[in-house]
Design an enzyme around this catalytic site. Structure first.
Site, short mmCIF file in Angstrom:
data_model
loop_
_atom_site.label_atom_id
_atom_site.label_comp_id
_atom_site.label_asym_id
_atom_site.label_seq_id
_atom_site.Cartn_x
_atom_site.Cartn_y
_atom_site.Cartn_z
N GLN A 11 0.75 -1.05 -0.08
CA GLN A 11 0.02 0.09 0.05
C GLN A 11 1.01 1.30 -0.04
O GLN A 11 0.56 2.19 -0.67
CB GLN A 11 -1.03 -0.17 1.21
CG GLN A 11 -2.21 1.10 1.07
CD GLN A 11 -3.21 0.31 0.37
OE1 GLN A 11 -3.66 -0.95 0.59
NE2 GLN A 11 -4.04 1.27 -0.39
N LYS A 17 -2.69 -1.08 6.81
CA LYS A 17 -4.02 -1.74 6.48
C LYS A 17 -4.18 -2.61 7.80
O LYS A 17 -3.49 -2.53 8.78
CB LYS A 17 -2.99 -2.86 5.49
CG LYS A 17 -4.17 -3.85 4.74
CD LYS A 17 -4.62 -3.09 3.44
CE LYS A 17 -5.67 -3.92 2.71
NZ LYS A 17 -6.12 -3.52 1.42
N ASP A 54 -12.08 -3.56 2.07
CA ASP A 54 -11.12 -4.66 1.33
C ASP A 54 -12.00 -5.92 1.48
O ASP A 54 -13.04 -5.82 1.46
CB ASP A 54 -9.80 -4.85 2.26
CG ASP A 54 -8.83 -5.52 1.09
OD1 ASP A 54 -8.20 -5.00 0.40
OD2 ASP A 54 -8.65 -7.02 1.22
P1 NDP Z 1 -14.63 -9.09 -2.17
O1 NDP Z 1 -14.83 -9.44 -0.74
O2 NDP Z 1 -15.69 -7.73 -2.45
O3 NDP Z 1 -14.40 -10.28 -3.06
C1 NDP Z 1 -13.59 -10.92 -2.88
C2 NDP Z 1 -13.47 -12.16 -3.90
O4 NDP Z 1 -12.25 -12.93 -4.00
C3 NDP Z 1 -14.85 -13.05 -3.82
O5 NDP Z 1 -15.26 -13.29 -5.16
C4 NDP Z 1 -14.33 -14.08 -3.08
O6 NDP Z 1 -14.86 -15.32 -3.20
C5 NDP Z 1 -12.71 -13.94 -3.66
N1 NDP Z 1 -11.83 -14.86 -2.87
C6 NDP Z 1 -11.63 -14.34 -1.27
N2 NDP Z 1 -10.71 -15.08 -0.95
C7 NDP Z 1 -10.51 -16.08 -1.60
C8 NDP Z 1 -9.50 -17.17 -1.64
N3 NDP Z 1 -8.86 -17.46 -0.70
N4 NDP Z 1 -9.49 -18.17 -2.61
C9 NDP Z 1 -10.52 -17.74 -3.74
N5 NDP Z 1 -11.21 -16.67 -3.77
C10 NDP Z 1 -11.48 -15.94 -2.92
O7 NDP Z 1 -13.19 -8.23 -2.05
P2 NDP Z 1 -12.74 -7.08 -3.13
O8 NDP Z 1 -13.23 -7.38 -4.42
O9 NDP Z 1 -12.79 -5.83 -2.50
O10 NDP Z 1 -11.09 -7.44 -3.00
C11 NDP Z 1 -10.48 -8.27 -4.20
C12 NDP Z 1 -8.79 -8.17 -4.24
O11 NDP Z 1 -8.75 -6.77 -4.63
C13 NDP Z 1 -8.10 -8.29 -2.74
O12 NDP Z 1 -6.80 -8.80 -3.07
C14 NDP Z 1 -7.94 -6.88 -2.32
O13 NDP Z 1 -6.85 -6.63 -1.49
C15 NDP Z 1 -7.84 -5.91 -3.74
N6 NDP Z 1 -8.25 -4.74 -3.74
C16 NDP Z 1 -9.39 -4.08 -3.49
C17 NDP Z 1 -9.55 -2.94 -3.45
C18 NDP Z 1 -11.09 -2.29 -3.12
O14 NDP Z 1 -11.21 -1.15 -3.54
N7 NDP Z 1 -12.16 -3.07 -2.94
C19 NDP Z 1 -8.65 -2.00 -3.78
C20 NDP Z 1 -7.44 -2.52 -4.16
C21 NDP Z 1 -7.00 -3.85 -4.18
P3 NDP Z 1 -15.59 -16.13 -1.82
O15 NDP Z 1 -17.07 -15.15 -1.65
O16 NDP Z 1 -15.99 -17.48 -2.42
O17 NDP Z 1 -14.64 -15.72 -0.68
#
Ligand code: NDP
Length: 458
Positions: free
Chosen positions: A120, A135, A175
């Site tokens: 970050q 974070k 996140d």
């Molecule tokens: P959400 O919680 O909205 O979604 C996460 C998604 O990833 C879900 O579909 C989830 O599936 C899947 N997932 C989570 N953990 C795992 C795992 N261990 N194995 C496989 N699939 C997994 O999170 P975000 O979309 O906000 O975040 C996604 C990524 O983007 C993260 O790495 C986060 O750090 C990064 N990010 C997010 C930002 C934001 O603004 N939100 C900004 C910058 C980066 P399931 O429902 O089955 O767990």
């Protein structure tokens, strides 16, 4: 290419990597991020080695300014007391107040918090906004919890966290597992305890109480603005290309929406259980309904689109990465694409990878892509649109103003174009050969190191 520390020429860099890895030997994700970033900084470090050594710049860069870890007790719907662990890592505040999301997921531990906070720092520097790196989160699992359980957990979490944050101190956001609902409960508790309406203390707020339009869409849209810049610079058009997107959360959904608007055909999306393949193109409104409204599983897509195929995960490569597509957008979690997945994707003709998630590719997977001339948009640059728009939310809060969706989206687009330009310029300056991964690290490090040097030994 990502170099092994054994291959590094700088003795200073090698020493810092070795000592920091030994000191944090149980923190594998942090060590992974540290090696990826530090090894790519070698050209800059070599130029300034004596100065950096004399002020222990890298030793200070890899040590968080502060880590807070705390107990989070809360009552479930059966009246049973549950206890989770909360964290906030305030890694580097030299450019501005610490800024970074909160993750609620059972896998959360200090190593994951530190890797995310470390990334970050660099991401935030690239945005050009005055924000430092932090974070936080908890090993709390929101899956299957009722609304009231989520609220009670958020209130207990904030009861401790509020001591450590503030709009000029540290500004958390969402996140994994933390979206609009959780931010609302967290903000409510902060406001109640502090008896002040400090809207700028959290970002990702609802529009009704200080949130910014386009914040929800920003990470996914920003990823696609970055991809468009990277691809067109390399004379590749998005139009008519196919894409797969891992995850179906906030980042994945809005990456898909923007990708489709840009002419890409997104054929698959996933969650942690498996993926759906829809050769006609993913119906993103249906995915929104399943995930954002019903909080269901991606498999439910088949109830409305029986012609789609569901492939359950098994083995060490998520099934989505066994599919053939031009553009690969990992938007789920860290280390989703390992070397085995990378080999399959290259074999299947992938031309570019855009990291929507943080560190979704292992270091050897990134090295493999770059060796095989697959363009890689590194997460700390390509997904910076979320935090950049959070900074725009903070600006609106300070001004007590609210911009239109179009205004925010235009600013986001300009920021992403500028971030790509910085990666490209560093790539050209150091002759990296279209290595935007190293380019991003170098461009960010130049800013952070200048700020740290200016502020003395602290
Ligand atoms: P959400 O919680 O909205 O979604 C996460 C998604 O990833 C879900 O579909 C989830 O599936 C899947 N997932 C989570 N953990 C795992 C795992 N261990 N194995 C496989 N699939 C997994 O999170 P975000 O979309 O906000 O975040 C996604 C990524 O983007 C993260 O790495 C986060 O750090 C990064 N990010 C997010 C930002 C934001 O603004 N939100 C900004 C910058 C980066 P399931 O429902 O089955 O767990």
């Amino acid at each position: 290419m990502i170099t092994n520390e054994q291959e590094l020429r700088s003795e200073y860099l090698k020493k810092v990597i070795e000592e920091t890895s030994a000191k944090n030997c149980y923190e594998k994700e942090f060590i992974q991020a540290l090696k990826e970033v530090l090894s790519s900084l070698e050209p800059v470090v070599i130029k300034n080695e004596e100065l950096y050594k004399s002020i222990s710049l890298l030793e200070r860069l890899v040590e968080p300014e502060r880590i807070v870890s705390f107990r989070v007790p809360w009552m479930d719907d059966n009246g049973k007391i549950q206890v989770n662990r909360g964290y906030r890592v305030q890694f580097n505040g030299s450019i501005g107040p610490y800024k970074g999301g909160l993750r609620f997921h059972p896998s959360v531990n200090q190593s994951i918090m530190k890797f995310l906070a470390f990334e970050q720092i660099f991401k935030n520097a690239l945005t050009g906004r005055p924000i430092g790196g932090g974070k936080g989160g908890s090993d709390f699992d929101p899956k299957g919890k009722s609304d009231m359980e989520i609220m009670r957990f958020c209130q207990s979490f904030m009861t401790e966290l509020q001591r450590h944050i503030g709009q000029d101190v540290d500004v958390p956001a969402g996140d994994i597992g933390v979206g609009g609902r959780e931010i609302g409960y967290l903000f409510g508790q902060y406001r109640k305890i502090r008896n002040a309406y400090e809207a700028g203390v959290l970002t990702g707020k609802g529009i009704e109480y200080g949130g910014s339009l386009a914040r929800k869409e920003a990470t996914g849209y920003g990823l696609m603005y970055f991809m468009r810049e990277m691809l067109t610079t390399n004379n590749i058009s998005l139009d008519g290309k196919t894409a797969i997107i891992s995850g179906s959360g906030n980042v994945a959904i809005y990456a898909c929406e923007k990708a489709q608007k840009m002419g890409l055909k997104v054929i698959a999306m996933s969650d942690s259980s498996g993926c759906v393949l829809d050769e006609n193109g993913i119906d993103i409104e249906l995915v929104k309904d399943i995930k954002e409204v019903k909080r269901g599983r991606i498999k439910e897509y088949l109830e409305k689109v029986p012609n789609a195929i569901y492939l359950e995960n098994k083995g060490n490569v998520p099934t989505i990465y066994t599919l053939k597509a031009d553009i690969i957008l990992p938007c789920a979690t860290q280390n989703d694409i390992n070397i085995d997945a990378a080999k399959i994707l290259v074999e299947n003709g992938a031309i570019a990878v855009g990291e929507g998630a943080n560190m979704p590719c292992t270091n050897d997977a990134v090295a493999y892509f770059l060796e095989h001339k697959v363009l890689v948009a590194p997460g700390k640059a390509a997904n910076a649109g979320g935090v950049a728009t959070s900074a725009l939310e903070m600006t609106q809060n300070s001004m007590r103003d609210a911009w239109t969706f179009e205004e925010v989206d235009k600013k986001l687009e300009n920021i992403m174009v500028n971030i790509f330009r910085q990666c490209k310029e560093a790539d050209s300056e150091y002759n990296l050969g279209n290595n935007y991964v190293a380019g991003a690290n170098i461009a960010a490090f130049k800013k952070i190191s200048a700020a740290m040097i200016a502020q003395g030994i602290i």
